[in-house]
Enzyme design. Structure first.
Site, PDB file in Angstrom:
ATOM      1  N   GLU A  90      -7.312   0.439  -4.679  1.00  0.00           N
ATOM      2  CA  GLU A  90      -7.380   0.390  -3.212  1.00  0.00           C
ATOM      3  C   GLU A  90      -8.731  -0.143  -2.711  1.00  0.00           C
ATOM      4  O   GLU A  90      -8.755  -0.991  -1.821  1.00  0.00           O
ATOM      5  CB  GLU A  90      -7.066   1.771  -2.634  1.00  0.00           C
ATOM      6  CG  GLU A  90      -5.577   2.085  -2.759  1.00  0.00           C
ATOM      7  CD  GLU A  90      -5.235   3.554  -2.563  1.00  0.00           C
ATOM      8  OE1 GLU A  90      -6.121   4.345  -2.213  1.00  0.00           O
ATOM      9  OE2 GLU A  90      -4.063   3.913  -2.778  1.00  0.00           O
ATOM     10  N   ASP A  98       0.889  -1.165   0.000  1.00  0.00           N
ATOM     11  CA  ASP A  98       0.000   0.000   0.000  1.00  0.00           C
ATOM     12  C   ASP A  98       0.926   1.214   0.000  1.00  0.00           C
ATOM     13  O   ASP A  98       1.517   1.551   1.009  1.00  0.00           O
ATOM     14  CB  ASP A  98      -0.886  -0.037   1.259  1.00  0.00           C
ATOM     15  CG  ASP A  98      -1.683   1.253   1.449  1.00  0.00           C
ATOM     16  OD1 ASP A  98      -1.622   2.126   0.583  1.00  0.00           O
ATOM     17  OD2 ASP A  98      -2.375   1.355   2.487  1.00  0.00           O
ATOM     18  N   LYS A 125       2.985  11.512  -3.640  1.00  0.00           N
ATOM     19  CA  LYS A 125       2.052  10.660  -4.391  1.00  0.00           C
ATOM     20  C   LYS A 125       1.042  11.527  -5.153  1.00  0.00           C
ATOM     21  O   LYS A 125       0.566  11.143  -6.210  1.00  0.00           O
ATOM     22  CB  LYS A 125       1.332   9.727  -3.412  1.00  0.00           C
ATOM     23  CG  LYS A 125       0.308   8.806  -4.069  1.00  0.00           C
ATOM     24  CD  LYS A 125      -0.250   7.803  -3.081  1.00  0.00           C
ATOM     25  CE  LYS A 125      -1.442   7.060  -3.621  1.00  0.00           C
ATOM     26  NZ  LYS A 125      -1.952   6.051  -2.689  1.00  0.00           N
ATOM     27  N   ASP A 147     -12.871   5.513   2.516  1.00  0.00           N
ATOM     28  CA  ASP A 147     -11.434   5.666   2.734  1.00  0.00           C
ATOM     29  C   ASP A 147     -11.118   7.143   2.990  1.00  0.00           C
ATOM     30  O   ASP A 147     -11.151   7.966   2.076  1.00  0.00           O
ATOM     31  CB  ASP A 147     -10.695   5.149   1.491  1.00  0.00           C
ATOM     32  CG  ASP A 147      -9.188   5.140   1.681  1.00  0.00           C
ATOM     33  OD1 ASP A 147      -8.715   5.748   2.662  1.00  0.00           O
ATOM     34  OD2 ASP A 147      -8.483   4.540   0.864  1.00  0.00           O
TER      35      ASP A 147
END
Ligand code: AMP
Length: 558
Positions: free
Chosen positions: A146, A7, A69, A169
């Site tokens: 994800e 992850d 990211k 999330d």
């Protein structure tokens, strides 16, 4: 040779492997599963990754970076200590660290990884993630979304073989809500929705602003350093509210304690909750499901631990969200399960993975009110299940048109100019009267993110096609090989001294942050620690000393 699941998060990253049918999280040299996704370059050119790099964000801001990211797949370059790095190169340092940690822990060479990416990641972002793997010496054949990983993980942990999941999330700066089906060993993302400017950080800011309000201060008028310190205390206070009803903090020497309860935080956060509600309803309505058809609401991400979030979701959805495993670990465990499937470990049943296309792919059609600004004609719409092949037919837009220029776009905007142009196909057609020519455009998008576009002139029986693997951030194989060699020259810091380095880095940060008595206390802890280090070579003893110094710092940070 092992395959691991990773992850690769914006804030933290973690890795997981499948051993004897069980999912095992990989600890880093500090014995922790979460490695901060931060990179810092030392004076001697060595690379710091994780907790030490995170501390250096404060003490050495010019050579340290986090949250890269967010820039994956863009042309953004970060300049650290006179050297330039792309987001994928910075990510490769994190991946290399995770790989080395896994090799040490598993006692095997790690050659391949399954990496999770947000469902909305576009082609360039996915490509950049694979490149990061390559630069870290890891083969990345498969990326998993994800939410798929979270659903898989949730289904395994809860023992519920089949079901429809709403994956909520909520990280530091982003919210992603997905509806995922898991039936007959097929995992399908039905819909995704999100807000990439909404996260736990908004609560930190809210608390900091509230504090200022009660003290007659103006948050925006604070100096950068003061704001950073206040936000740090606010974040700590927010975390405190996860384990207790009330939390408090003191800002500045001799200041009065500021108290906050979960109920107060919930009241203060009304605007944030409204935005959360919009994203959740968007995902549900795109999925065509009602809340009654959702079997589990699964909480993922650090901010999903907040009790205020659980209460809000329960009230909004009329369904209690479940915490299956740790919200921080659930995606990594899912990626690990995929890795296990890849390794063909017998303990795991084969799974069919389907993905969705998280964005719309389309072509340009004429805009009669402004011919210079064509509009988007969707061919494959967002949330279409992949692989997918769709054809649309078009005609000429004016008499005698002899040439067509088919743009290939990605995005949700009405105007093509506001979407991303992925490529273009030019074709000569037989001149005809307006509306009499007929040509088809077929988009075929596969599970690995490769898009093939075919344009056929149906009257001439002429076809042209293009496979889209090139884009602004793509580089040639030779360039990649060259960069892989260069990247190998960067040395990650050895695992042995990491605890000592972390004490040093944290001490430097605190020294910079504090004034007066607390600053002196930090200096004293550092001095004592360094003196004690000179007297021992014993690893256990060093760990003990480091823990003592950390405890002293914890007490000073309050
Ligand atoms: P992530 O990007 O998933 O690592 O999430 C990072 C966010 O989660 C940050 O805003 C943290 O403040 C928040 N967070 C982490 N742990 C907790 C906790 N125990 N309680 C509340 N928020 C947390």
């Amino acid at each position: 040779m092992a395959i691991i699941g990773i992850d690769l998060g914006t804030t933290n990253s973690l890795a997981c492997a499948c051993r004897d049918g069980k999912m095992v999280l990989i600890p880093n040299p500090l014995g922790e599963f979460l490695t901060p996704s931060a990179v810092s370059v030392g004076e001697d050119g060595s690379i710091y990754v994780g907790a030490v790099a995170k501390e250096r964000l404060v003490t050495h801001p010019g050579v340290s970076v986090a949250s890269f990211k967010r820039f994956m797949g863009t042309g953004r370059v970060f300049c650290l200590e006179g050297q330039s790095f792309t987001p994928q190169e910075l990510s490769s340092f994190i991946l290399r660290q995770l790989r080395e940690d896994a090799e040490r822990f598993l006692g095997e060479e790690v050659t391949e990884a399954v990496i999770s990416v947000p469902a909305y990641f576009n082609d360039n972002q996915r490509y950049a993630t694979k490149q990061a793997g390559k630069l870290a010496g890891i083969h990345v054949e498969r990326l998993v979304n994800e939410p798929s990983a979270a659903a898989l993980s949730a289904s395994r942990i809860s023992g519920r073989e089949e079901g429809c999941y709403l994956i909520f999330d909520f990280g530091g700066g982003t919210l992603d809500v997905s509806v995922v089906d898991y039936f007959d060993n097929v995992i399908e993302i039905i819909a995704v929705s999100g807000d990439n400017r909404l996260g736990g950080d908004d609560f930190d800011r809210l608390i900091a602003e509230k504090f200022c309000e009660t003290r007659g201060m103006v948050y925006d008028e604070l100096e950068a350093g003061e704001r950073a310190e206040l936000l740090r205390l606010a974040e700590k206070c927010k975390r405190g509210l996860t384990v207790q009803k009330q939390a408090e903090f003191i800002y500045g020497a001799g200041g009065e304690a500021f108290h906050l309860t979960n109920v107060e935080l919930a009241e203060m956060g009304q605007k944030i909750f409204e935005r959360i509600g919009q994203v959740v309803s968007g995902a549900l309505s795109d999925s065509g499901r009602t809340i009654e058809e959702i079997d589990e609401v699964v909480l993922v991400g650090g901010s999903a631990k907040m009790p205020a979030i659980t209460f809000y979701l329960q009230a909004y959805l009329g369904k209690k969200p479940c915490v299956i495993g740790s919200p921080d670990e659930i995606v990594a465990v899912g990626a690990g399960i995929y890795a296990g499937i890849k390794e063909r470990r017998e303990e795991i049943k084969d799974l069919v993975l389907t993905d969705i296309c998280p964005f719309t792919l389309g072509t340009n059609v004429v805009n009669y009110s402004d011919r210079s600004n064509p509009v988007m004609s969707p061919v494959i719409e967002r949330n279409t299940i992949l692989p997918s092949s769709r054809t649309r037919t078009y005609t000429n837009s004016y008499d005698g048109q002899a040439h067509i220029s088919i743009g290939i776009y990605q995005g949700e905007s009405y105007y093509c100019s506001e979407n991303i142009e992925l490529g273009r196909i030019e074709m000569d057609i037989l001149p005809k009267k307006k509306g009499e020519a007929c040509f088809s455009v077929t988009f075929t998008y596969d599970i690995n993110g490769i898009l093939e576009v075919e344009v056929a002139d149906l009257q001439q029986n002429k076809k042209l096609w293009k496979t889209l693997t090139s884009g602004s951030v793509r580089v040639s194989e030779e360039e990649i090989e060259e960069r892989i060699k260069e990247m190998r020259d960067y040395k990650l810091m050895p695992p042995g001294g990491i605890r000592t380095m972390l004490v040093q880095a944290r001490g430097e940060r605190l020294f910079r942050q504090f004034l007066g008595r607390r600053r002196e206390a930090v200096a004293a802890v550092m001095e004592q620690f360094q003196r004690a280090l000179l007297e021992t070579q014993n690893d256990q003893q060093i760990i003990k000393l480091a823990k003592e110094a950390e405890a002293a710092f914890d007490a000073l940070e309050g």
